[in-house]
Every structure is written in structure tokens, then in C-alpha cells.
Scaffold this motif. Structure first.
Motif, PDB file in Angstrom:
ATOM      1  N   ILE A 196       0.910  -1.221  -0.033  1.00  9.18           N
ATOM      2  CA  ILE A 196      -0.087  -0.105  -0.059  1.00  9.18           C
ATOM      3  C   ILE A 196       0.831   1.402  -0.070  1.00  9.18           C
ATOM      4  N   VAL A 197       2.004   1.304   0.806  1.00 11.15           N
ATOM      5  CA  VAL A 197       2.912   2.489   0.682  1.00 11.15           C
ATOM      6  C   VAL A 197       3.624   2.510  -0.558  1.00 11.15           C
ATOM      7  N   LYS A 198       4.043   1.318  -1.359  1.00 11.45           N
ATOM      8  CA  LYS A 198       4.582   1.519  -2.457  1.00 11.45           C
ATOM      9  C   LYS A 198       3.767   2.061  -3.524  1.00 11.45           C
ATOM     10  N   ALA A 199       2.385   1.877  -3.458  1.00 12.09           N
ATOM     11  CA  ALA A 199       1.268   2.208  -4.171  1.00 12.09           C
ATOM     12  C   ALA A 199       0.955   3.630  -4.058  1.00 12.09           C
ATOM     13  N   LYS A 200       1.531   4.481  -3.254  1.00 14.85           N
ATOM     14  CA  LYS A 200       0.942   5.823  -3.145  1.00 14.85           C
ATOM     15  C   LYS A 200       1.358   6.653  -4.416  1.00 14.85           C
ATOM     16  N   PRO A 201      -0.071   7.325  -4.625  1.00 17.55           N
ATOM     17  CA  PRO A 201       0.038   8.128  -5.911  1.00 17.55           C
ATOM     18  C   PRO A 201       0.778   9.261  -5.943  1.00 17.55           C
ATOM     19  N   ALA A 202       1.599   9.816  -6.908  1.00 18.01           N
ATOM     20  CA  ALA A 202       2.353  11.005  -6.784  1.00 18.01           C
ATOM     21  C   ALA A 202       1.454  12.215  -6.755  1.00 18.01           C
ATOM     22  N   ALA A 203       0.371  12.219  -6.788  1.00 17.88           N
ATOM     23  CA  ALA A 203      -0.471  13.228  -6.348  1.00 17.88           C
ATOM     24  C   ALA A 203      -1.023  13.476  -5.066  1.00 17.88           C
ATOM     25  N   ALA A 204      -0.767  12.496  -4.403  1.00 17.58           N
ATOM     26  CA  ALA A 204      -1.152  12.626  -3.062  1.00 17.58           C
ATOM     27  C   ALA A 204      -0.342  13.719  -2.314  1.00 17.58           C
ATOM     28  N   LYS A 205      -0.754  14.582  -1.309  1.00 14.91           N
ATOM     29  CA  LYS A 205      -0.221  15.307  -0.694  1.00 14.91           C
ATOM     30  C   LYS A 205      -0.392  15.143   0.694  1.00 14.91           C
ATOM     31  N   GLY A 206       0.517  15.446   1.733  1.00  7.64           N
ATOM     32  CA  GLY A 206       0.214  15.317   3.118  1.00  7.64           C
ATOM     33  C   GLY A 206       0.585  14.073   3.740  1.00  7.64           C
ATOM     34  N   GLN A 207      -0.096  13.723   4.801  1.00  7.46           N
ATOM     35  CA  GLN A 207       0.098  12.378   5.303  1.00  7.46           C
ATOM     36  C   GLN A 207      -0.752  11.394   4.723  1.00  7.46           C
ATOM     37  N   TYR A 208       0.087  10.416   4.127  1.00  3.96           N
ATOM     38  CA  TYR A 208      -0.581   9.322   3.353  1.00  3.96           C
ATOM     39  C   TYR A 208      -1.445   8.311   4.266  1.00  3.96           C
ATOM     40  N   ILE A 209      -0.768   7.688   5.245  1.00  5.43           N
ATOM     41  CA  ILE A 209      -1.181   6.831   6.040  1.00  5.43           C
ATOM     42  C   ILE A 209      -2.001   7.358   7.191  1.00  5.43           C
ATOM     43  N   LYS A 210      -3.419   7.692   7.102  1.00  2.00           N
ATOM     44  CA  LYS A 210      -4.102   8.394   8.257  1.00  2.00           C
ATOM     45  C   LYS A 210      -4.233   7.624   9.368  1.00  2.00           C
ATOM     46  N   SER A 211      -4.817   6.120   9.174  1.00  2.00           N
ATOM     47  CA  SER A 211      -4.891   5.610  10.524  1.00  2.00           C
ATOM     48  C   SER A 211      -4.945   3.863   9.877  1.00  2.00           C
ATOM     49  N   VAL A 212      -4.565   3.145  10.741  1.00  2.00           N
ATOM     50  CA  VAL A 212      -4.450   1.477  10.437  1.00  2.00           C
ATOM     51  C   VAL A 212      -5.413   1.030  11.654  1.00  2.00           C
ATOM     52  N   THR A 213      -6.214   0.138  11.482  1.00  2.00           N
ATOM     53  CA  THR A 213      -6.964  -0.798  12.131  1.00  2.00           C
ATOM     54  C   THR A 213      -7.061  -2.002  11.696  1.00  2.00           C
ATOM     55  N   LEU A 214      -7.196  -3.029  12.892  1.00  2.00           N
ATOM     56  CA  LEU A 214      -7.195  -4.629  12.626  1.00  2.00           C
ATOM     57  C   LEU A 214      -8.419  -4.984  13.515  1.00  2.00           C
ATOM     58  N   SER A 215      -9.162  -5.871  12.967  1.00  2.67           N
ATOM     59  CA  SER A 215     -10.368  -6.556  13.463  1.00  2.67           C
ATOM     60  C   SER A 215     -10.565  -7.847  13.048  1.00  2.67           C
ATOM     61  N   ALA A 216     -11.120  -8.662  13.868  1.00  5.64           N
ATOM     62  CA  ALA A 216     -11.554 -10.045  13.642  1.00  5.64           C
ATOM     63  C   ALA A 216     -13.071  -9.913  13.079  1.00  5.64           C
ATOM     64  N   THR A 217     -13.607 -10.897  12.430  1.00  7.13           N
ATOM     65  CA  THR A 217     -14.774 -10.752  11.480  1.00  7.13           C
ATOM     66  C   THR A 217     -16.055 -10.225  12.533  1.00  7.13           C
ATOM     67  N   MET A 218     -15.978 -10.763  14.018  1.00  4.46           N
ATOM     68  CA  MET A 218     -17.196 -10.520  14.818  1.00  4.46           C
ATOM     69  C   MET A 218     -16.597  -9.542  15.848  1.00  4.46           C
ATOM     70  N   GLY A 219     -15.341  -9.201  15.770  1.00  7.17           N
ATOM     71  CA  GLY A 219     -14.767  -8.378  17.145  1.00  7.17           C
ATOM     72  C   GLY A 219     -14.611  -6.908  16.662  1.00  7.17           C
ATOM     73  N   PRO A 220     -14.361  -5.911  17.611  1.00 10.05           N
ATOM     74  CA  PRO A 220     -14.205  -4.548  17.614  1.00 10.05           C
ATOM     75  C   PRO A 220     -12.695  -4.304  16.947  1.00 10.05           C
ATOM     76  N   GLY A 221     -12.626  -2.967  16.415  1.00  6.07           N
ATOM     77  CA  GLY A 221     -11.356  -2.508  15.833  1.00  6.07           C
ATOM     78  C   GLY A 221     -10.352  -2.200  16.825  1.00  6.07           C
ATOM     79  N   VAL A 222      -9.117  -2.492  16.619  1.00  9.46           N
ATOM     80  CA  VAL A 222      -7.970  -2.115  17.431  1.00  9.46           C
ATOM     81  C   VAL A 222      -7.010  -1.295  16.559  1.00  9.46           C
TER      82      VAL A 222
END
Length: 229
Positions: A196-222
């Protein structure tokens, strides 16, 4: 509801407002996966791009190091040698006009991925309005329109995933099953985030990765602490 009770218990077991280091986040997600089936662990990445702009699209494919834990059914629309190669590579269904007609007339969708050769796209395009909404339309960018159908089949069977931006600038993608354990899920997480980081578009400005969350199918996000993009 039993499930709601388990979900509420999971929420209370950690601080939802806090971001955790990857190892700790994966452990928390596994601890909150309390369903009786082998839950899928999903990665959700919010990006600092505008999904309405053509030059800020983020999309790609990769074979996860440890697969996804799910064996996908593959339909290959091809003829002659390509059809034979697809069959030998392990495709679940192989055919040409008869497969298109089966989808049209019988509303048949007993497959997860459709792969086709460029010369068959005219035929496949006729049912694009049926395949598109289901996310089944073959596309060169995802590697599902190719002359090397055998390789495409093997990659899908090995655990190839497609990641793409949705309308809210978030990528949702599975990285494995609860049964994978911490090490395999961490390897898959790192492989997908690197892509995903390598796929960053040249036109993207500022912070690219805003947030990252993991979750299980029936569980809450971490929330995961991630500072590489």
C-alpha cells in the motif's frame, strides 16, 4: 444476544482510543475473536487521498506470504490451450460461451474469482453489468485478464488478494485467519502495508497513512501505530 455480550466484553478488555504497537494489536485482535468459527482478521487503512480523483486511486494485488486461509473457487473463461492450462493449474471451472450463458440464464455464481484471456473480454463484457456489482468483473490491473491464465490461477489459489480504495478513502482487506497466530498474521500485515505504501499516488499530498486498524470478523477494531507512510 450471546454475540453482543461477547462483543461488549471485548470492548472493555482494552482502550479503544489508544493505538497499539503491531505485536500488541495482533494479540488483542486474537483475544477479541471469540466466535466459534475461525474468524477472518481484516486490515482497514484510511488514506490521505481523494478517491474522487483519478490520479489518486490506490489499487493493487499481491500474494500474501501465508495466504488468506480461504481457498477461492476460480472460473476461467478461455479456449484451446489456455483452457487446458487453466484446468491443469487447478481452476475449479473452465469454459467459454457456455459459462457466460450459465451466469446469464441460471444466475450462477458458484465462484469467487473470474479469470479470462484478453480475446474473451468482448464476450465477458456483455455480462459486465451482472459481474460488476458483485466485484467479479475481470480486470487487467488485478491480473485477472491475462494470457498466462495458469499463473493467475496458481496465484489466486496461493492467497492473492486485491486491495483497492473505497469511496471513503479506506482500504479493507483480509490478512488471514485467527488460527494463523501472531507470526503469520504479522508477516501478512507487513507485506500488505508495504504494498500500500509503495502504491502511493504521485498526486497524494500530506500524510498518506491516516490510520490503521485491525479487527476480527465479529470483533471490535484495534488501532495500530504505524509510522512508515
Amino acid at each position: 444476544m450471546k454475540l453482543a455480550k461477547k462483543y461488549l466484553e471485548s470492548i472493555k478488555s482494552y482502550d479503544r482510543s489508544k493505538s497499539y504497537d503491531l505485536g500488541e494489536a495482533v494479540k488483542l485482535v486474537l483475544d477479541t475473536a471469540k466466535a466459534k468459527f475461525d474468524e477472518t482478521i481484516e486490515l482497514h487503512v484510511r488514506l490521505g487521498v481523494d478517491p474522487r480523483q483519478a490520479d489518486q486511486q490506490v489499487r493493487g494485488v499481491l500474494v500474501l506470504p501465508n495466504g488468506t486461509g480461504k481457498t477461492k473457487k476460480v472460473l476461467v473463461v478461455a479456449k484451446g490451450e489456455r483452457a487446458d492450462a487453466a484446468q491443469a493449474a487447478g481452476a475449479d471451472y473452465v469454459g467459454a460461451e457456455e459459462m457466460i450463458q450459465r451466469i446469464q440464464k441460471d444466475n450462477w455464481f458458484d465462484f469467487d474469482v473470474m479469470i479470462t484471456t484478453p480475446d474473451m473480454m468482448g464476450m465477458v463484457g456483455r455480462i459486465g453489468r451482472i459481474l460488476g456489482p458483485k466485484g467479479l468483473m475481470p480486470n487487467p490491473k488485478s491480473g485477472t485478464v491475462t494470457m498466462d491464465v495458469a499463473r493467475a490461477v496458481k496465484e489466486v489459489k496461493a492467497g492473492k488478494v486485491e486491495y483497492r480504495l473505497d469511496k471513503t478513502a479506506i482500504i479493507h482487506c483480509p490478512i488471514g485467519k485467527k488460527s494463523f497466530g501472531t507470526e503469520k498474521l504479522t508477516e501478512n500485515f507487513n507485506a500488505l502495508m508495504d504494498a500500500i505504501v509503495k502504491a502511493k499516488p504521485a498526486a497524494a499530498k500530506g500524510q498518506y497513512i491516516k490510520s490503521v486498524t485491525l479487527s476480527a470478523t465479529m470483533g471490535p477494531g484495534v488501532k495500530v501505530t504505524y509510522n512508515k507512510g
